[in-house]
Design a protein around this motif. Sequence first.
Motif, PDB file in Angstrom:
ATOM      1  N   GLU A 630     -14.417 -15.665  11.726  1.00 55.62           N
ATOM      2  CA  GLU A 630     -14.669 -16.018  13.201  1.00 55.62           C
ATOM      3  C   GLU A 630     -15.490 -17.014  13.471  1.00 55.62           C
ATOM      4  OE1 GLU A 630     -13.012 -14.765  15.602  1.00 55.62           O
ATOM      5  OE2 GLU A 630     -14.010 -15.016  17.264  1.00 55.62           O
ATOM      6  N   THR A 631     -16.519 -17.254  12.674  1.00 56.13           N
ATOM      7  CA  THR A 631     -17.580 -18.342  12.550  1.00 56.13           C
ATOM      8  C   THR A 631     -16.729 -19.736  12.547  1.00 56.13           C
ATOM      9  OG1 THR A 631     -19.322 -16.959  11.714  1.00 56.13           O
ATOM     10  CG2 THR A 631     -19.458 -19.358  11.641  1.00 56.13           C
ATOM     11  N   GLU A 632     -15.901 -19.766  11.524  1.00 53.71           N
ATOM     12  CA  GLU A 632     -15.053 -20.992  11.450  1.00 53.71           C
ATOM     13  C   GLU A 632     -14.361 -21.303  12.607  1.00 53.71           C
ATOM     14  OE1 GLU A 632     -15.627 -23.855   9.686  1.00 53.71           O
ATOM     15  OE2 GLU A 632     -17.160 -22.542   9.263  1.00 53.71           O
ATOM     16  N   ALA A 633     -13.563 -20.322  13.034  1.00 59.08           N
ATOM     17  CA  ALA A 633     -12.779 -20.527  14.355  1.00 59.08           C
ATOM     18  C   ALA A 633     -13.562 -20.994  15.432  1.00 59.08           C
ATOM     19  CB  ALA A 633     -12.007 -19.334  14.685  1.00 59.08           C
ATOM     20  N   ARG A 634     -15.031 -20.260  15.495  1.00 61.01           N
ATOM     21  CA  ARG A 634     -15.673 -20.703  16.878  1.00 61.01           C
ATOM     22  C   ARG A 634     -16.101 -22.091  16.714  1.00 61.01           C
ATOM     23  NH1 ARG A 634     -18.653 -16.231  19.348  1.00 61.01           N
ATOM     24  NH2 ARG A 634     -17.114 -14.697  19.475  1.00 61.01           N
ATOM     25  N   ARG A 635     -16.623 -22.484  15.568  1.00 63.73           N
ATOM     26  CA  ARG A 635     -17.151 -23.898  15.318  1.00 63.73           C
ATOM     27  C   ARG A 635     -16.097 -24.978  15.385  1.00 63.73           C
ATOM     28  NH1 ARG A 635     -21.336 -24.803  11.241  1.00 63.73           N
ATOM     29  NH2 ARG A 635     -20.886 -22.837  10.217  1.00 63.73           N
ATOM     30  N   HIS A 636     -14.838 -24.618  14.980  1.00 63.68           N
ATOM     31  CA  HIS A 636     -13.600 -25.503  15.182  1.00 63.68           C
ATOM     32  C   HIS A 636     -13.293 -25.827  16.631  1.00 63.68           C
ATOM     33  CE1 HIS A 636     -10.125 -27.668  13.812  1.00 63.68           C
ATOM     34  NE2 HIS A 636      -9.405 -26.871  14.865  1.00 63.68           N
ATOM     35  N   ALA A 637     -13.562 -24.657  17.425  1.00 62.12           N
ATOM     36  CA  ALA A 637     -13.209 -24.827  18.894  1.00 62.12           C
ATOM     37  C   ALA A 637     -14.173 -25.083  19.772  1.00 62.12           C
ATOM     38  CB  ALA A 637     -12.576 -23.319  19.490  1.00 62.12           C
ATOM     39  N   GLY A 638     -15.693 -25.236  19.149  1.00 62.69           N
ATOM     40  CA  GLY A 638     -16.923 -25.783  19.984  1.00 62.69           C
ATOM     41  C   GLY A 638     -17.192 -24.782  20.842  1.00 62.69           C
ATOM     42  N   ALA A 639     -16.836 -23.411  20.311  1.00 64.92           N
ATOM     43  CA  ALA A 639     -17.229 -22.159  21.175  1.00 64.92           C
ATOM     44  C   ALA A 639     -18.720 -21.628  20.710  1.00 64.92           C
ATOM     45  CB  ALA A 639     -16.206 -21.212  21.032  1.00 64.92           C
ATOM     46  N   PRO A 640     -19.062 -21.165  21.703  1.00 63.74           N
ATOM     47  CA  PRO A 640     -20.509 -20.221  21.074  1.00 63.74           C
ATOM     48  C   PRO A 640     -20.618 -19.643  19.984  1.00 63.74           C
ATOM     49  CG  PRO A 640     -19.967 -19.681  23.582  1.00 63.74           C
ATOM     50  CD  PRO A 640     -18.756 -20.458  22.863  1.00 63.74           C
ATOM     51  N   PRO A 641     -21.310 -19.598  19.134  1.00 59.17           N
ATOM     52  CA  PRO A 641     -22.659 -20.581  19.306  1.00 59.17           C
ATOM     53  C   PRO A 641     -22.856 -21.987  19.097  1.00 59.17           C
ATOM     54  CG  PRO A 641     -22.707 -19.007  17.191  1.00 59.17           C
ATOM     55  CD  PRO A 641     -21.477 -19.047  17.762  1.00 59.17           C
ATOM     56  N   PHE A 642     -21.862 -22.382  18.757  1.00 56.64           N
ATOM     57  CA  PHE A 642     -21.700 -23.969  18.295  1.00 56.64           C
ATOM     58  C   PHE A 642     -21.573 -24.749  19.424  1.00 56.64           C
ATOM     59  CE2 PHE A 642     -20.188 -21.092  14.939  1.00 56.64           C
ATOM     60  CZ  PHE A 642     -21.036 -21.233  13.789  1.00 56.64           C
ATOM     61  N   GLY A 643     -21.151 -24.198  20.516  1.00 53.71           N
ATOM     62  CA  GLY A 643     -20.940 -24.918  21.745  1.00 53.71           C
ATOM     63  C   GLY A 643     -21.433 -24.179  22.954  1.00 53.71           C
ATOM     64  N   ARG A 644     -21.182 -24.592  23.994  1.00 55.39           N
ATOM     65  CA  ARG A 644     -21.756 -23.956  25.315  1.00 55.39           C
ATOM     66  C   ARG A 644     -20.372 -23.911  26.335  1.00 55.39           C
ATOM     67  NH1 ARG A 644     -27.177 -25.161  27.938  1.00 55.39           N
ATOM     68  NH2 ARG A 644     -26.586 -23.128  28.707  1.00 55.39           N
ATOM     69  N   TRP A 645     -20.344 -22.805  26.840  1.00 50.88           N
ATOM     70  CA  TRP A 645     -19.443 -22.516  28.104  1.00 50.88           C
ATOM     71  C   TRP A 645     -20.146 -22.276  29.221  1.00 50.88           C
ATOM     72  CZ3 TRP A 645     -16.597 -18.328  24.972  1.00 50.88           C
ATOM     73  CH2 TRP A 645     -15.432 -18.909  24.061  1.00 50.88           C
ATOM     74  N   ALA A 646     -19.479 -22.728  30.414  1.00 52.78           N
ATOM     75  CA  ALA A 646     -19.848 -22.383  31.874  1.00 52.78           C
ATOM     76  C   ALA A 646     -18.847 -22.319  32.508  1.00 52.78           C
ATOM     77  CB  ALA A 646     -20.944 -23.401  32.130  1.00 52.78           C
ATOM     78  N   ALA A 647     -18.602 -21.371  33.509  1.00 58.95           N
ATOM     79  CA  ALA A 647     -17.501 -21.339  34.493  1.00 58.95           C
ATOM     80  C   ALA A 647     -18.173 -21.557  35.827  1.00 58.95           C
ATOM     81  CB  ALA A 647     -16.926 -19.899  34.390  1.00 58.95           C
ATOM     82  N   ILE A 648     -17.142 -22.192  36.677  1.00 56.27           N
ATOM     83  CA  ILE A 648     -17.458 -22.371  38.380  1.00 56.27           C
ATOM     84  C   ILE A 648     -16.206 -21.489  38.720  1.00 56.27           C
ATOM     85  CG2 ILE A 648     -17.386 -23.825  40.065  1.00 56.27           C
ATOM     86  CD1 ILE A 648     -18.402 -25.989  38.265  1.00 56.27           C
ATOM     87  N   ILE A 649     -16.498 -20.667  39.589  1.00 58.95           N
ATOM     88  CA  ILE A 649     -15.348 -19.818  40.344  1.00 58.95           C
ATOM     89  C   ILE A 649     -15.438 -19.958  41.739  1.00 58.95           C
ATOM     90  CG2 ILE A 649     -14.500 -17.309  40.586  1.00 58.95           C
ATOM     91  CD1 ILE A 649     -16.809 -17.335  37.856  1.00 58.95           C
ATOM     92  N   VAL A 650     -14.322 -20.578  42.403  1.00 56.69           N
ATOM     93  CA  VAL A 650     -14.489 -20.747  43.621  1.00 56.69           C
ATOM     94  C   VAL A 650     -13.725 -19.772  44.380  1.00 56.69           C
ATOM     95  CG1 VAL A 650     -13.597 -22.548  45.475  1.00 56.69           C
ATOM     96  CG2 VAL A 650     -14.466 -23.205  43.034  1.00 56.69           C
ATOM     97  N   SER A 651     -14.005 -18.924  45.346  1.00 54.15           N
ATOM     98  CA  SER A 651     -13.157 -18.076  46.055  1.00 54.15           C
ATOM     99  C   SER A 651     -13.233 -17.913  47.613  1.00 54.15           C
ATOM    100  CB  SER A 651     -13.531 -16.676  45.613  1.00 54.15           C
ATOM    101  OG  SER A 651     -14.664 -16.311  46.294  1.00 54.15           O
TER     102      SER A 651
END
Length: 735
Positions: A630-651
Amino acid sequence: MPPHHGGAHMGLSPMNRARLVIFNAALGPLDYRVPEGMAVEPGSVVVAPLGPRQIVGIVWEEERLPASAVPDSRLRPLIGVIPVPPLQAALRRLIEWTADYYCAPIAAVARMVLASGGALRGPATITEYRLSGGAPERMTPQRAAAIDARGGEQATIRELAGIAGVSEGVLRGLVNQGVLEPVEVDCDRPYPRAGADFAVPELSEDQAQVAGRFVVAVEERRFAPFLLDGVTGSGKTEAYFEAIAASLRLGRQTLVLLPEIALTEAFLRRFEDRFGAAPVVWHSSLKSTERRRAWRAIAAGTAQVVVGARSALFLPYRNLGLIVVDEAHEISFKQDEGVRYNARDVAVMRARFESLPVILASATPALESLQMAESGVYEKVELESRFGGAEMPSIDTVNLTEEPPERGRWLAPRLVEGMRERLARGEQSLLFLNRRGYAPLTLCRKCGYRFQCPNCTAWLVEHRLSRRLACHHCGHETAPPLACPECGEPDCMVACGPGVERIADEVAAIMPEARIAVATSDTLNSPEKAAEFVAMAEEGAIDVIVGTQLVTKGFHFPELTLVGVVDADLGLEGGDLRAAERTYQQVAQVAGRAGRGAKPGEVLIQTRHPEAPVIAALAGGDRDAFYAAETEARRHAGAPPFGRWAAIIVSSEDEAEAREAANRIGATRPVLPDVAILGPAPAPLSLLRGRYRYRLLINARRSAQVQDVIREWLGALTFPSGVRVSIDIDPYSFV
Ligand SMILES: [Zn+2]
Ligand SMILES: [Zn+2]
């Protein structure tokens, strides 16, 4: 309102003007004049005029809270100081940090601190009523209900009306006849005292060593984040109880965060056994008087140990000495509306601002937490074996393609066989399926019409126990229709797929003599019902438990020797970026319910994909392999904890308005080397509670200042008043 003299120590330069955080997100900070003779300091909770109204505000350091300067001559005077202790500097810094990190208004965060309106009124008593033992002149069904309710609990008229399901008028009638008698109750009566040495346990060598490290950190009162990593049943609770004991001995307060109220009951009993008194409980369904009493005791420092849901994190502890986050991997620590904070992460920040140890306890830590331990930020302490010599359960998969259940059924022969053996031996089985209700989808047998929520992009879930169709997103409910709304076919409903109620029906058909309990948030919806369930399971009055994620943790039933995971593939479907981790955590947690006593446990995982890495790791008991993959998969995808996500939700309630606003945000996206912005796209739940929703997903390198980027980007735009734009930093929900 009596003045508060907390500011007197400020000596020669009393504040003559004050900048306030006020609870109106649209307005921002406002300045006031401090009248002669009134003492305020940063953190004071005050009453101020706003137009013709009076509002509550918190005095803040001017230099930390920019606002347009108003000359002294134009300032209106404060009205009064509320007699509660001023918010401490460390808590003010936490509020600022939370607002900044989660892109939330500072007032919205501060509001979570002052979470009890009643607490801000001074000392008080309330009138509660209890049964006097007398009988009414004339018994009616309502009166009988009012008298029977919960064995005559003492409460206010309004609360009794709620408990008994009768009108307040019925109760007032009983008061007039002397059946109910009034009792004056001090709202702030002290809580029973917990004793550090009430029942000191015999710890294993492992536990004692771990506990020792916690105790030193508590005594040194330093910022020390611990990741307490131990298999289910290894005795993590006993170990951190010793840290609580150390905090009690020093006269300091402890906060224990639990992910769900349903877990609280089992925890409270263990706590009382160890310390001789219950802790102070904090969660959203407290009565207002309980809330007030807890808040004031917390602020006064007399609440020794507080056990609560995530909202307990922001309370104004006077003398906090330790924070524990139990089941720290749980996603319910993430709030998904209002201030979208993660209580696990904010708990670590609170510990940092207040120089305290914080213990994150889990049998299946979040990858983010493991990474923090790996990089040396958290101190990792491990409990490797089960307590009391119990063995880990044996885990095997049932390949549903090779060993299918009978037609129209969901339990494979091997699992059924295992349950029959347990029943014959007087042992218990637990079936886990994370789906409430009878079936996730209901259709018309004639025309195929699908029953859908009118407010959400979601199917209505049939609940047979309560005879309703319900939306699990907005709470919309309807009685099952007698005929198809589309084609008029009578008695038309066909269930598609299993929910826990359907599995319980199947068990009843296979083993009619078995005593079955369905354990979900629908059936265990109060602490009392949860306690009743636990008691029955412990007494051996239940043979088969069918439950959702609610039963995956916290419970300890020695006769439970078989766990069946009905559909391990379920969690892997859909686009959730943490799906594998969540599946691993849930199955590992529920597997941990098996064989906690002297008898060995067995776990059978039903799946169509036994070769999938997460399933193979579970069956092989190879946690390290799962985390490594899982760590490798996340690292590859730039997903947390190796990258950061944020979402903007418009409604918006208007589809076109929501789409236009989302497109405008998309069209003005910044172009930066370390930030990728995806969308806008309709959200998976494109209609939720009557609002149309669009999402943008931001994936950034760790180095990027995501919050600043978003603030600058959105700050330049204005939207129609019907449009809501929410920012979700480190999101967990992708619907
Ligand atoms: Zn039809
Ligand atoms: Zn709905």
